[in-house]
Design an enzyme around this catalytic site. Structure first.
Site, PDB file in Angstrom:
ATOM      1  N   ASP A  81       0.794  -1.245   0.085  1.00  0.00           N
ATOM      2  CA  ASP A  81       0.225  -0.193   0.017  1.00  0.00           C
ATOM      3  C   ASP A  81       0.843   1.188   0.003  1.00  0.00           C
ATOM      4  O   ASP A  81       0.400   2.382  -0.700  1.00  0.00           O
ATOM      5  CB  ASP A  81      -1.035  -0.104   1.294  1.00  0.00           C
ATOM      6  CG  ASP A  81      -1.963  -0.952   0.890  1.00  0.00           C
ATOM      7  OD1 ASP A  81      -2.040  -1.813   0.384  1.00  0.00           O
ATOM      8  OD2 ASP A  81      -3.273  -0.599   1.618  1.00  0.00           O
ATOM      9  N   CYS A 122       1.262  -8.284   5.123  1.00  0.00           N
ATOM     10  CA  CYS A 122       0.841  -6.833   5.220  1.00  0.00           C
ATOM     11  C   CYS A 122      -0.598  -6.773   4.873  1.00  0.00           C
ATOM     12  O   CYS A 122      -1.622  -7.588   4.785  1.00  0.00           O
ATOM     13  CB  CYS A 122       1.588  -6.291   3.954  1.00  0.00           C
ATOM     14  SG  CYS A 122       3.294  -5.879   4.433  1.00  0.00           S
ATOM     15  N   ASP A 123      -1.104  -5.455   4.121  1.00  0.00           N
ATOM     16  CA  ASP A 123      -2.513  -4.806   4.610  1.00  0.00           C
ATOM     17  C   ASP A 123      -3.528  -5.848   4.127  1.00  0.00           C
ATOM     18  O   ASP A 123      -4.332  -5.782   5.038  1.00  0.00           O
ATOM     19  CB  ASP A 123      -2.468  -3.380   4.025  1.00  0.00           C
ATOM     20  CG  ASP A 123      -1.684  -2.555   4.686  1.00  0.00           C
ATOM     21  OD1 ASP A 123      -0.655  -2.766   5.258  1.00  0.00           O
ATOM     22  OD2 ASP A 123      -1.897  -1.348   4.652  1.00  0.00           O
ATOM     23  N   CYS A 195       5.474  -2.514   8.374  1.00  0.00           N
ATOM     24  CA  CYS A 195       5.853  -0.964   8.842  1.00  0.00           C
ATOM     25  C   CYS A 195       5.614  -0.949  10.346  1.00  0.00           C
ATOM     26  O   CYS A 195       4.731  -1.620  11.062  1.00  0.00           O
ATOM     27  CB  CYS A 195       4.891  -0.001   8.252  1.00  0.00           C
ATOM     28  SG  CYS A 195       5.247   0.127   6.439  1.00  0.00           S
ATOM     29  N   SER A 525      -4.934   5.261   5.536  1.00  0.00           N
ATOM     30  CA  SER A 525      -3.828   4.183   5.956  1.00  0.00           C
ATOM     31  C   SER A 525      -3.682   3.899   7.440  1.00  0.00           C
ATOM     32  O   SER A 525      -4.150   4.974   8.321  1.00  0.00           O
ATOM     33  CB  SER A 525      -2.372   5.105   5.567  1.00  0.00           C
ATOM     34  OG  SER A 525      -1.551   4.379   6.154  1.00  0.00           O
TER      35      SER A 525
END
Length: 624
Positions: A81, A122-123, A195, A525
């Site tokens: 993303d 991840c996302d 992250c 986000s």
């Protein structure tokens, strides 16, 4: 007794061809009859959260085969993303969730796999795999790649912690020198892993622990730490234990729908609110609940948001703590332990980390907490596990260091994780607002909202797209007191429900982070903070009131009262709605927006629901 699903393709003379093909993949004569365990990996060189996953499938497979199973690995896609942010690539992020869910379903059902291990990070990958696992309802264990270490750099002789958002804000701030901006950029993302803050990826990986589908430490153990290797091996052992319980003992408590039931979804949302997780988690939990046929809705989230305190504050809500600090304080199990002591947790739900031997309480979250909550465990190995810390060495390699914190963070008064008595606030980090702007609700991450902004009244500054909003913010159109309205960015209208990290970051870079609000039918986000209200439902493209807002309209936001109101009379709104309807085919569409939308995205948009339904496909359009 349930029959192995794989028997469909491995038993009988009519399956001679299939067995011949299985043999060509390495299956031996004495392997037939063993459970076939699918390993859904998401390795890619595009995403820092996934660059180190290439060999993880082999680790899981080795444990599966040692426990008597046949391991077969396949891959799914993974969109970053952050790299897709701020351009047309972001249109593909949320739709990739459905694609991932479908691809896992396709592979598992096409090859009649008996159980599943999901290697995500991840996302959209963890949510997509979660949707697939609940859709398939076969034994499953999740194991993620883990968070990256927090970035660190020295500015003005002061060592500061960093993450991706710091790099974005500094890059857009003309008051930051090129030299300092470059230092921040080079230091923000030092290692492999998702992250480092409580962004969407880490939030979702934490929630799989609360749902009962992953092992303790899954959401918080650093990607670089050697201890994470054991999580992959244990995932392989655990999925085999679950498969044996189901197929050999007819124990349906081993199935994901009996683990991730309504109480487990309440636990996950309780955790999410307590840790101030990404607002995207609301979208994904609602979607997963629909796949599990669990009646978990925005109304439940609204109810819980009023009861659950904010116990853990992590970047982007504060620069002080990152995921490595959450782990030191006991990780997800540490937060769940505090929620349990506050009487806010269901501990009688099943969990993949617990063995169910039939005795009362066995196999449940209660037994997992007794072993893994650092505030109650007597197990020194568990305490040692949660002391795993960062090395501060840039790397893309998993298990590359074995550094330890000198001690655990057991300070529940002023530490990273707080007890209810010393909570950051007595209301949690996420809230559902409703009103005439969002009849079906919208979401704000209150963990990232300054106390001075809990109520806000301002004038609407309307944009038909994120691109126009960015240009307006950077061009000086937006001033203090404005409520930036970005519409036609919902699941259908975008399509794809883009994240609005650039607009919020640019507001901060221009000193407007606390002076303006932003509302959108898009999403944010996990790195977003400030008065950013997303998921407005119904979205503009579905006839939502957000499409009727005009420049200069007064908008009133009251988070304590869970209210968002457009101060325009019903008579005027009805007149605007009639005017919109009169546009015919051009009604409920953005004015003057120039955007290429591929056939793949158009197909997604045709079936997409608004955010209050999780942006999943509209099943009514698919019924016979």
């Amino acid at each position: 007794m349930p029959k192995l699903r794989s028997a469909t393709s491995t038993e009988g003379r009519n399956m001679a061809g299939a067995r011949a093909l299985w043999r060509a993949t390495g299956v031996k004569d004495n392997d037939f009859g063993k459970p076939i365990i699918a390993i859904a990996n998401s390795f890619t060189q595009f995403v820092p959260g996934h660059v180190h996953l290439k060999d993880m499938g082999s680790l899981v497979a080795s444990a599966i085969e040692e426990a008597g199973g046949i391991a077969k690995e396949f891959n799914t896609i993974a969109v970053d993303d952050g790299i897709a942010m701020g351009h047309g690539g972001m249109l593909y992020s949320l739709p990739s969730r459905e694609l991932i869910a479908d691809s896992v379903e396709y592979m598992v059902n096409a090859h009649c796999a008996d159980a599943l291990v999901c290697i995500s990070n991840c996302d959209k990958i963890t949510p997509g795999m979660l949707m697939a696992a609940l859709r398939l309802n076969i034994p499953v264990v999740f194991v993620s790649g883990g968070p990256m270490e927090a970035g660190k750099t020295k500015l003005s002789d002061k060592l500061i912690k960093l993450d991706l958002v710091d790099a974005m804000v500094a890059g857009a701030d003309s008051n930051v020198s090129d030299e300092d901006s470059a230092k921040i950029e080079r230091s923000a993302c030092p290692t492999c892993g998702s992250c480092s803050g409580m962004f969407t990826a880490n939030s979702m990986n934490c929630l799989t622990e609360a749902l009962g589908l992953s092992l303790p430490g899954n959401g918080s153990m650093l990607a670089t730490h050697a201890d994470r290797r054991e999580l992959f091996l244990e995932a392989g052992r655990r999925v085999m234990a679950l498969a044996k319980r189901y197929y050999h003992q007819d124990d349906e408590s081993a199935l994901p729908r009996n683990i991730a039931n309504f109480k487990a979804f309440e636990n996950a949302m309780t955790l999410d609110i307590a840790m101030g997780g990404s607002s995207n988690t609301v979208l994904h939990l609602l979607a997963a609940a629909q796949e599990a046929d669990v009646d978990f809705t925005m109304a439940d989230i609204d109810r819980m948001s009023r009861l659950v305190p904010h116990l853990c504050k992590v970047a982007p809500s504060t620069p002080k703590y990152h995921m490595e600090d959450v782990h030191r304080a006991g990780g997800v199990m540490g937060i769940l332990g505090e929620l349990d002591r506050a009487g806010l947790l269901h501990t009688d739900v099943f969990h993949v980390a617990a063995d169910n031997d039939g005795t009362p309480g066995s196999g449940t979250l209660k037994s997992v907490l007794a072993q893994y909550d650092v505030m109650q465990t007597q197990d020194e190995k568990v305490k040692h596990f949660f002391m795993a810390g960062p090395a501060g060495i840039p790397t893309t390699k998993a298990f590359s260091q074995d550094c330890r914190w000198p001690s655990l963070d057991n300070d529940r008064q002023e530490g990273c994780i707080r007890s209810r008595e010393f909570a950051f606030s007595q209301e949690g980090g996420l809230a559902v607002l409703s009103g005439n702007v969002a009849e079906n609700g919208c979401i704000v991450k209150t963990a990232g909202v300054d106390e001075s902004n809990l109520t806000f009244v301002g004038s609407a500054r309307v944009y038909e797209s994120q691109d126009d909003a960015v240009a307006g913010i950077l061009g000086g159109e937006v001033v203090a007191g404005d409520v930036v309205v970005i519409r036609y960015e919902g699941p259908k209208g975008g399509p794809g429900m883009q994240e609005m990290l650039y607009p919020t970051s640019y507001l901060k870079s221009r000193g407007l982070g606390k002076a303006c609000a932003l509302i959108t039918d898009g999403r944010f986000s996990g790195g977003t903070s400030g008065l950013s209200i997303g998921h407005v439902s119904p979205e503009a493209a579905a006839g939502g009131t957000i499409a009727l807002i005009e420049n200069g309209d007064r908008i009133e936001i009251d988070i304590p009262k869970r209210s968002i109101k457009l101060a325009v009379s019903d008579v005027e709104l009805n007149a605007r709605r009639e005017k919109m309807h009169s546009l015919g085919p051009m009604a409920w569409k953005p004015i003057g927006r120039q955007r290429y939308v591929s056939l793949a995205l158009k197909a997604y948009a045709m079936l997409a629901t608004s955010a209050d339904k999780g942006a999943v496909r509209d099943r009514s359009k698919l019924e016979d």
